[in-house]
Design a protein around this motif. Structure first.
Motif, PDB file in Angstrom:
ATOM      1  N   PRO A 109      30.840  41.602  48.744  1.00  0.00           N
ATOM      2  CA  PRO A 109      31.377  40.685  50.059  1.00  0.00           C
ATOM      3  C   PRO A 109      32.933  40.582  49.992  1.00  0.00           C
ATOM      4  O   PRO A 109      33.680  40.803  50.990  1.00  0.00           O
ATOM      5  CB  PRO A 109      30.998  39.205  49.907  1.00  0.00           C
ATOM      6  CG  PRO A 109      30.655  39.220  48.417  1.00  0.00           C
ATOM      7  CD  PRO A 109      30.196  40.571  47.733  1.00  0.00           C
ATOM      8  N   GLY A 110      33.670  40.859  48.873  1.00  0.00           N
ATOM      9  CA  GLY A 110      34.978  40.910  48.617  1.00  0.00           C
ATOM     10  C   GLY A 110      35.685  42.102  48.986  1.00  0.00           C
ATOM     11  O   GLY A 110      36.833  42.325  49.245  1.00  0.00           O
ATOM     12  N   PHE A 320      33.806  37.243  43.960  1.00  0.00           N
ATOM     13  CA  PHE A 320      34.464  37.621  45.248  1.00  0.00           C
ATOM     14  C   PHE A 320      35.772  37.658  45.180  1.00  0.00           C
ATOM     15  O   PHE A 320      36.568  38.806  45.725  1.00  0.00           O
ATOM     16  CB  PHE A 320      33.933  36.397  46.205  1.00  0.00           C
ATOM     17  CG  PHE A 320      34.742  36.641  47.421  1.00  0.00           C
ATOM     18  CD1 PHE A 320      34.281  37.485  48.541  1.00  0.00           C
ATOM     19  CD2 PHE A 320      35.383  35.627  47.797  1.00  0.00           C
ATOM     20  CE1 PHE A 320      34.761  37.399  49.718  1.00  0.00           C
ATOM     21  CE2 PHE A 320      36.304  35.515  49.129  1.00  0.00           C
ATOM     22  CZ  PHE A 320      35.819  36.441  50.010  1.00  0.00           C
ATOM     23  N   ILE A 321      36.509  36.586  44.536  1.00  0.00           N
ATOM     24  CA  ILE A 321      38.045  36.721  44.354  1.00  0.00           C
ATOM     25  C   ILE A 321      38.602  38.030  43.805  1.00  0.00           C
ATOM     26  O   ILE A 321      39.587  38.940  44.381  1.00  0.00           O
ATOM     27  CB  ILE A 321      38.539  35.472  43.793  1.00  0.00           C
ATOM     28  CG1 ILE A 321      38.111  34.239  44.529  1.00  0.00           C
ATOM     29  CG2 ILE A 321      40.163  35.537  43.537  1.00  0.00           C
ATOM     30  CD1 ILE A 321      38.468  33.027  43.579  1.00  0.00           C
ATOM     31  N   ALA A 322      37.880  38.401  42.736  1.00  0.00           N
ATOM     32  CA  ALA A 322      38.205  39.462  42.123  1.00  0.00           C
ATOM     33  C   ALA A 322      38.033  40.801  42.925  1.00  0.00           C
ATOM     34  O   ALA A 322      38.910  41.594  43.186  1.00  0.00           O
ATOM     35  CB  ALA A 322      37.448  39.921  40.821  1.00  0.00           C
ATOM     36  N   GLN A 323      37.021  40.882  43.737  1.00  0.00           N
ATOM     37  CA  GLN A 323      36.831  41.898  44.685  1.00  0.00           C
ATOM     38  C   GLN A 323      37.871  42.180  45.710  1.00  0.00           C
ATOM     39  O   GLN A 323      38.464  43.001  46.125  1.00  0.00           O
ATOM     40  CB  GLN A 323      35.602  41.793  45.163  1.00  0.00           C
ATOM     41  CG  GLN A 323      34.277  42.062  44.280  1.00  0.00           C
ATOM     42  CD  GLN A 323      33.123  41.909  44.965  1.00  0.00           C
ATOM     43  OE1 GLN A 323      32.678  41.270  46.002  1.00  0.00           O
ATOM     44  NE2 GLN A 323      31.861  42.294  44.256  1.00  0.00           N
ATOM     45  N   VAL A 362      37.138  29.221  35.825  1.00  0.00           N
ATOM     46  CA  VAL A 362      36.621  30.619  35.543  1.00  0.00           C
ATOM     47  C   VAL A 362      37.477  31.779  35.928  1.00  0.00           C
ATOM     48  O   VAL A 362      37.598  32.762  35.213  1.00  0.00           O
ATOM     49  CB  VAL A 362      35.271  30.784  36.599  1.00  0.00           C
ATOM     50  CG1 VAL A 362      34.619  31.943  36.165  1.00  0.00           C
ATOM     51  CG2 VAL A 362      34.212  29.546  36.151  1.00  0.00           C
ATOM     52  N   THR A 363      38.566  31.702  37.028  1.00  0.00           N
ATOM     53  CA  THR A 363      39.288  32.605  37.094  1.00  0.00           C
ATOM     54  C   THR A 363      40.316  32.636  35.819  1.00  0.00           C
ATOM     55  O   THR A 363      40.937  33.704  35.508  1.00  0.00           O
ATOM     56  CB  THR A 363      40.294  32.113  38.421  1.00  0.00           C
ATOM     57  OG1 THR A 363      40.703  30.800  38.450  1.00  0.00           O
ATOM     58  CG2 THR A 363      39.548  32.173  39.842  1.00  0.00           C
ATOM     59  N   PRO A 371      49.689  33.406  42.662  1.00  0.00           N
ATOM     60  CA  PRO A 371      49.588  32.738  44.219  1.00  0.00           C
ATOM     61  C   PRO A 371      48.686  33.311  45.003  1.00  0.00           C
ATOM     62  O   PRO A 371      47.869  32.723  45.717  1.00  0.00           O
ATOM     63  CB  PRO A 371      51.111  33.104  44.691  1.00  0.00           C
ATOM     64  CG  PRO A 371      51.695  34.045  44.047  1.00  0.00           C
ATOM     65  CD  PRO A 371      50.845  33.931  42.659  1.00  0.00           C
ATOM     66  N   GLU A 372      48.275  34.573  44.910  1.00  0.00           N
ATOM     67  CA  GLU A 372      47.100  35.161  45.745  1.00  0.00           C
ATOM     68  C   GLU A 372      45.796  34.508  45.510  1.00  0.00           C
ATOM     69  O   GLU A 372      44.771  34.133  46.416  1.00  0.00           O
ATOM     70  CB  GLU A 372      46.872  36.637  45.626  1.00  0.00           C
ATOM     71  CG  GLU A 372      48.049  37.419  45.555  1.00  0.00           C
ATOM     72  CD  GLU A 372      48.715  37.628  44.141  1.00  0.00           C
ATOM     73  OE1 GLU A 372      48.084  37.141  43.280  1.00  0.00           O
ATOM     74  OE2 GLU A 372      50.056  37.525  44.080  1.00  0.00           O
ATOM     75  N   VAL A 373      45.710  34.144  44.219  1.00  0.00           N
ATOM     76  CA  VAL A 373      44.195  33.402  43.887  1.00  0.00           C
ATOM     77  C   VAL A 373      44.163  32.207  44.706  1.00  0.00           C
ATOM     78  O   VAL A 373      42.965  31.724  45.255  1.00  0.00           O
ATOM     79  CB  VAL A 373      44.162  33.469  42.475  1.00  0.00           C
ATOM     80  CG1 VAL A 373      42.837  32.636  41.976  1.00  0.00           C
ATOM     81  CG2 VAL A 373      44.103  34.746  41.845  1.00  0.00           C
TER      82      VAL A 373
END
Ligand code: ASP
Length: 418
Positions: A109-110, A320-323, A362-363, A371-373
């Motif tokens: 999804p990312g 998803f964040i990683a993607q 987890v991140t 900052p993007e995360v």
């Protein structure tokens, strides 16, 4: 109880679960049509209802645990019950995480999602997540009265278990006196819970109106596939994995669904496993028919540490964040995600949005920082409410399945028979 009417002879509109479902639909509609005005007019009913539920939590779990553990008897039985409970928690949380892991890797999804334009929501108050060692230490309250007064659920559970164990070793005269007192206190709290639950349709109307009025729809578009992936994983866990476990234990899933439907509706509208706990306990004792021995063991602890929906969410959310950031994840990194998602779900409190805050554990574990995360997590927060409602419902449903399955394996015959 006359108002708590489940008999099939009463007209359909007088049944509590029907009233709760209607209240959910009406609340969603009013929130959608009249927004803030409806939330202002009706929201207070939800606030009062949640306060009433929270009012009952501490005396209910305390009396329930002491009586439940005292009825288990020997330390050996207690150990067996504890091992089964923890085994169930770990198994179902891991199954949920693996379901999420497969879906998020297949659907991606990312990939290519543009989060830059999405609004950055305000983060909830950030409490440093607890490490596992800290969670274990926190189990032991240095002052049980403070634990009770402060609503420290894990501390209350620990103290309650010890009281229950040692209660059985008291000489008969004392044992029957103080044991009877706890037993009567527990019956009283159950009765009071039943009284509060009769207000559920009004409370749910207020909660749903406010939830729908407060959630904007714009960001939903950007995060549509992410939300669909999560909802898909949660749905699989709810309708395939957990029912299969019920079947393995010889329980008909549809009977169980019907018996705990009020607790599920309540979890959905409050987005809080803790606030739902009184309703869950009542449903599992009175309708599923599990003994107090098992429910008092599985449910209060489950509301705090067994969160299948949250576990799945942590895993899908982080990948998803990683993607989105095109941050490649090796096989090892994915294993770390699975394990830390499990820990994060154990550490998350049973309150709204707790899972979202725990996502930072987890991140951090896979070195996904910057900052993007934070921007992406802020965007995820903007659409978190409906996902939170759904995952909380699965958290609570898994606890009820655990109680039913463990009760069956303990040889209880009348579980989920009708
Ligand atoms: N709201 C969830 C619960 O109470 C926790 C979470 O945010 O995932 O079960």
């Amino acid at each position: 109880m006359s108002g708590q009417n489940h008999s099939s002879r009463s007209p359909w509109y007088a049944r509590l679960h029907v009233q709760i479902l209607l209240a959910m639909a009406a609340g969603a509609l009013l929130g959608l049509l009249f927004g803030d005005t409806a939330a202002w007019l009706l929201g207070w009913m939800g606030t009062i209802f949640i306060r009433l539920l929270r009012m009952i939590i501490v005396p209910l779990i305390f009396t329930s645990i002491v009586t439940g553990v005292a009825s288990v008897g020997s330390a050996r039985n207690l150990g067996r019950l504890g091992a089964k409970t923890l085994g169930y928690y770990l198994l179902t949380s891991l199954l949920a995480i693996l379901t999420g892991l497969v879906l998020v890797n297949v659907i991606q999804p990312g990939a290519g999602a543009d989060i830059g334009g999405a609004r950055q929501a305000e983060m909830p108050e950030l409490r440093t997540p607890n490490s596992l060692a800290e969670i274990f230490l926190r189990l032991i309250p240095t002052n049980p009265v403070a634990a009770l007064a402060g609503g420290d659920v894990l501390g209350i559970i620990f103290f309650g278990i010890l009281l229950g164990v040692f209660l059985t070793q008291l000489p008969e005269a004392h044992r029957s006196r103080i044991g009877g007192l706890f037993q009567s206190g527990f019956e009283l709290m159950m009765l009071l819970t039943g009284g509060i639950i009769r207000l559920a349709p009004l409370g749910v109307l207020g909660l749903m109106t406010r939830a729908v009025a407060e959630t904007g729809f714009e960001t939903f578009r950007v995060l549509g596939i992410y939300m669909a992936t999560l909802a898909g994983g949660l749905t699989l866990h709810l309708f395939v994995t957990l029912p299969l476990l019920l079947l393995l234990a010889g329980i008909r899933p549809w009977v169980h669904f019907r018996n705990v439907s009020e607790a599920m509706a309540m979890a959905f509208s409050t987005a809080s496993s803790s606030a739902t706990l009184p309703v869950t306990m009542r449903a599992v004792e009175k309708r599923v028919g599990a003994s107090n021995k098992v429910t008092s063991f599985v449910l209060p602890m489950g509301a705090t540490i067994n969160m299948d929906g949250t576990a799945l969410y942590e895993c899908v959310g982080v990948i998803f964040i990683a993607q989105v950031l095109d941050f490649g994840l090796s096989f090892q990194a994915q294993v770390v995600v699975v394990l830390t998602a499990l820990l994060a779900s154990i550490g998350a409190a049973g309150i709204p949005s707790a899972g979202l805050v725990m996502i930072f554990i987890v991140t951090e574990a896979i070195n996904l920082r910057g900052p993007e995360v934070a921007v992406i997590i802020g965007t995820m927060l903007a659409v978190d409410r409906p996902l939170d409602m759904y995952r909380t419902m699965i958290n609570v449903f898994s606890d009820t399945c655990g109680a039913a399955i463990i009760a069956r394996t303990e040889g209880e015959k009348g579980v989920d028979v009708s």
